[in-house]
Every structure is written in C-alpha cells, then in structure tokens.
Design a protein around this motif. Sequence first.
Motif, PDB file in Angstrom:
ATOM      1  N   ALA A  35       1.074  -1.222   0.022  1.00 41.73           N
ATOM      2  CA  ALA A  35      -0.161  -0.274  -0.135  1.00 41.73           C
ATOM      3  C   ALA A  35       0.677   1.663   0.467  1.00 41.73           C
ATOM      4  N   LYS A  36       2.252   1.214   0.691  1.00 38.84           N
ATOM      5  CA  LYS A  36       2.778   2.499   1.107  1.00 38.84           C
ATOM      6  C   LYS A  36       4.376   1.987   0.610  1.00 38.84           C
ATOM      7  N   VAL A  60       0.451   0.907  10.419  1.00 40.69           N
ATOM      8  CA  VAL A  60      -0.874   0.486  11.198  1.00 40.69           C
ATOM      9  C   VAL A  60      -2.355   0.614  10.477  1.00 40.69           C
ATOM     10  N   GLY A  61      -1.886   1.746   9.840  1.00 41.78           N
ATOM     11  CA  GLY A  61      -3.256   2.292   8.772  1.00 41.78           C
ATOM     12  C   GLY A  61      -4.280   3.126   9.471  1.00 41.78           C
ATOM     13  N   VAL A  62      -3.924   3.867  10.066  1.00 39.42           N
ATOM     14  CA  VAL A  62      -4.654   4.513  10.883  1.00 39.42           C
ATOM     15  C   VAL A  62      -5.032   5.734  10.461  1.00 39.42           C
ATOM     16  N   ILE A  63      -6.372   6.250  10.380  1.00 43.17           N
ATOM     17  CA  ILE A  63      -6.669   7.612  10.659  1.00 43.17           C
ATOM     18  C   ILE A  63      -7.177   8.072  11.064  1.00 43.17           C
ATOM     19  N   LEU A  79     -11.928   7.378   2.152  1.00 39.09           N
ATOM     20  CA  LEU A  79     -11.070   7.594   2.591  1.00 39.09           C
ATOM     21  C   LEU A  79     -10.645   5.903   3.062  1.00 39.09           C
ATOM     22  N   GLU A  80     -10.032   5.438   3.361  1.00 39.55           N
ATOM     23  CA  GLU A  80      -9.682   3.959   3.795  1.00 39.55           C
ATOM     24  C   GLU A  80      -8.622   4.208   4.232  1.00 39.55           C
ATOM     25  N   ALA A  81      -8.479   2.606   5.402  1.00 39.48           N
ATOM     26  CA  ALA A  81      -7.570   2.272   6.292  1.00 39.48           C
ATOM     27  C   ALA A  81      -7.265   1.372   6.934  1.00 39.48           C
ATOM     28  N   ILE A  82      -6.172   0.581   6.631  1.00 40.50           N
ATOM     29  CA  ILE A  82      -6.412  -0.463   6.653  1.00 40.50           C
ATOM     30  C   ILE A  82      -6.639  -1.079   8.171  1.00 40.50           C
ATOM     31  N   LYS A  83      -6.410  -0.723   9.772  1.00 37.59           N
ATOM     32  CA  LYS A  83      -6.930  -0.662  10.301  1.00 37.59           C
ATOM     33  C   LYS A  83      -7.668  -0.269  11.121  1.00 37.59           C
ATOM     34  N   GLY A  84      -8.048   0.825  11.087  1.00 36.92           N
ATOM     35  CA  GLY A  84      -9.443   2.338  11.745  1.00 36.92           C
ATOM     36  C   GLY A  84      -9.166   3.563  11.507  1.00 36.92           C
ATOM     37  N   ILE A  85     -10.468   3.924  11.721  1.00 34.16           N
ATOM     38  CA  ILE A  85     -10.668   4.898  10.738  1.00 34.16           C
ATOM     39  C   ILE A  85     -11.613   5.845  12.751  1.00 34.16           C
ATOM     40  N   ARG A  86     -11.226   7.106  12.840  1.00 33.57           N
ATOM     41  CA  ARG A  86     -11.919   7.017  13.875  1.00 33.57           C
ATOM     42  C   ARG A  86     -12.311   8.232  14.021  1.00 33.57           C
ATOM     43  N   PHE A  87     -12.947   9.351  14.141  1.00 28.89           N
ATOM     44  CA  PHE A  87     -13.693  10.769  13.760  1.00 28.89           C
ATOM     45  C   PHE A  87     -14.138  11.538  14.983  1.00 28.89           C
TER      46      PHE A  87
END
Length: 151
Positions: A35-36, A60-63, A79-87
């Motif tokens: 991915a990166k 870890v791929g977190v936004i 928006l896509e993240a490997i592990k998690g997204i938090r707003f």
Amino acid sequence: MDPITIGIIGSLATSYFANFTTPTIENFFLKAFNAKSELENELKLATTPQDFEKVFNDTVGVIDACASTGDLEIDDAFLEAIKGIRFDHQHGTVSISKSTLKSDILVTGGSQGSTGETIITDSEMNSKGTQIKMSGGASIRMTGGASIKQS
C-alpha cells in the motif's frame, strides 16, 4: 521483500510482537509495503526505538481525526484505512457528506466529555463486519459523547 527486510521483521516479531508469529508479522508488513512502498525503506533505515515506532505507526493504517474546538468537513471523499478510522468531534463539529469510509474498525461521534456534534449525510461506512449506507438525504446526528463503533 529482500533478506534485510525479512531479518528486521523477524527481529521485530520476537522483540515487539512476541504474541504473534513471524509469518503473521511478515504478512502485516507486506500488506503495508504494497500500500505504501516507501515504508520498507524507512524500516531498513530505522535504528532507534523511536524510528521503529514511527514506521509501525505509519504501517498500522489508522486515520484519526479530531475536530477539537473547530470544524472538520469531509465532503464527496473516499477514505480507506487498513486498521481503523476515527472521527471525534470533541468540542467542535464533524460533518461527513457524500463520502465513503472503509476500514476494519470505524468510530464516529464524540468521546466521553465531548460537547460537539457529528453529522453524517448521504454516505457509506463499511467496517470489517458492518455497513451503514445512507442516501436520499438520510443522515445520522450525534451530540456530546454519543458515538457509533463499527467492527
């Protein structure tokens, strides 16, 4: 992956990730490198615990986005993240509209003690095991410490 990278990952597996098998950690990093790609080079150049922690955090791929006392607007985005997204709206406002969020874990709304607001309109949120899809003006509004966790 080249032998140097595999050796570093093996060391990390026994030092930092003692509860996981080396193949599990290798697969984790392989996905992150695909991915990166620049992360593999950063791992090779890491020499201090802080360097390794930075690479791990990047891997870890977190936004993690917080409004604090301001406004955070996500409009017509993917928006896509490997592990998690938090707003977390905290004491501000998070507005998500016409967007798609994808990750293993999604958390939207406010943390404990928050006074702000999150509004999600005409969007799709996909976690590893759930999906929330809104269209035609449908929306979700959360205030204070209210939140949604999808996993």
